[in-house]
Design a protein around this motif. Structure first.
Motif, short mmCIF file in Angstrom:
data_model
loop_
_atom_site.label_atom_id
_atom_site.label_comp_id
_atom_site.label_asym_id
_atom_site.label_seq_id
_atom_site.Cartn_x
_atom_site.Cartn_y
_atom_site.Cartn_z
N ASP A 18 0.80 -1.22 0.00
CA ASP A 18 0.00 0.00 0.00
C ASP A 18 0.84 1.28 0.00
O ASP A 18 0.31 2.37 0.16
CB ASP A 18 -1.01 0.02 1.15
N SER A 19 2.15 1.16 -0.19
CA SER A 19 2.96 2.36 -0.33
C SER A 19 2.80 2.88 -1.76
O SER A 19 2.29 2.18 -2.64
CB SER A 19 4.43 2.06 -0.02
N LEU A 20 3.23 4.12 -1.97
CA LEU A 20 3.11 4.75 -3.29
C LEU A 20 4.50 5.02 -3.85
O LEU A 20 5.41 5.41 -3.12
CB LEU A 20 2.33 6.07 -3.19
N TYR A 21 4.65 4.81 -5.15
CA TYR A 21 5.91 5.05 -5.85
C TYR A 21 5.62 5.99 -7.01
O TYR A 21 4.68 5.76 -7.78
CB TYR A 21 6.50 3.74 -6.38
N THR A 22 6.42 7.03 -7.16
CA THR A 22 6.25 7.99 -8.25
C THR A 22 7.47 7.94 -9.17
O THR A 22 8.61 7.88 -8.70
CB THR A 22 6.09 9.42 -7.69
N GLY A 23 7.20 7.97 -10.47
CA GLY A 23 8.29 7.96 -11.45
C GLY A 23 7.86 8.64 -12.73
O GLY A 23 6.75 9.15 -12.84
N TRP A 24 8.75 8.63 -13.71
CA TRP A 24 8.42 9.17 -15.03
C TRP A 24 8.99 8.21 -16.07
O TRP A 24 9.93 7.46 -15.81
CB TRP A 24 8.98 10.59 -15.21
N THR A 25 8.42 8.23 -17.25
CA THR A 25 8.88 7.38 -18.35
C THR A 25 8.36 7.93 -19.67
O THR A 25 7.51 8.81 -19.69
CB THR A 25 8.39 5.92 -18.15
N ASN A 26 8.86 7.37 -20.75
CA ASN A 26 8.28 7.69 -22.07
C ASN A 26 7.67 6.44 -22.70
O ASN A 26 7.30 6.44 -23.86
CB ASN A 26 9.32 8.33 -22.99
N ASP A 27 7.56 5.37 -21.89
CA ASP A 27 6.93 4.13 -22.36
C ASP A 27 6.30 3.44 -21.15
O ASP A 27 6.91 2.57 -20.52
CB ASP A 27 7.97 3.23 -23.03
N ILE A 28 5.07 3.83 -20.82
CA ILE A 28 4.44 3.37 -19.59
C ILE A 28 4.21 1.86 -19.58
O ILE A 28 4.39 1.21 -18.54
CB ILE A 28 3.13 4.16 -19.29
N GLU A 29 3.84 1.26 -20.69
CA GLU A 29 3.61 -0.18 -20.71
C GLU A 29 4.89 -0.95 -20.38
O GLU A 29 4.89 -1.87 -19.57
CB GLU A 29 3.05 -0.64 -22.06
N LYS A 30 5.98 -0.54 -21.02
CA LYS A 30 7.27 -1.19 -20.79
C LYS A 30 7.73 -0.96 -19.34
O LYS A 30 8.24 -1.88 -18.70
CB LYS A 30 8.30 -0.63 -21.76
#
Length: 95
Positions: A18-30
């Motif tokens: 139940d913790s939250l993780y934040t990130g960024w990407t240019n290919d969300i599925e991968k």
């Protein structure tokens, strides 16, 4: 949108604990597949499976990275509100 059809985005994942993780990407599925296979981040590796609970799209990588930084500075209640608003928008869109 980028020439290859991929889009820059900032995302929030809910981990199995139940913790939250934040990130960024240019290919969300991968990136989601990498998180769930234990190859994307040390943090999510031991907290699988993860579920996508929020996503925002941007024209540039810099905008996505900047938004990631801003979200990481939010409190847990502020992140929860962001997720709730996103879920409501998604439901409203489907109706």
């Amino acid at each position: 949108m980028q020439k290859n059809g991929k889009r820059n985005c900032t995302y929030i994942l809910r981990c199995s604990d139940d913790s939250l993780y934040t990130g960024w990407t240019n290919d969300i599925e991968k990136r989601l597949a990498a998180h769930n296979s234990g190859k994307a981040s040390k943090y999510t590796r031991t907290r699988r499976p993860v579920t996508l609970v929020h996503i925002e799209y941007f024209e540039t990588k810099e905008e996505a990275m900047s938004r990631e930084y801003a979200i990481k500075k939010l409190s847990r209640p502020e992140k929860s509100r962001l997720i709730r608003d996103y879920e409501k928008e998604s439901v409203d869109y489907l109706l």
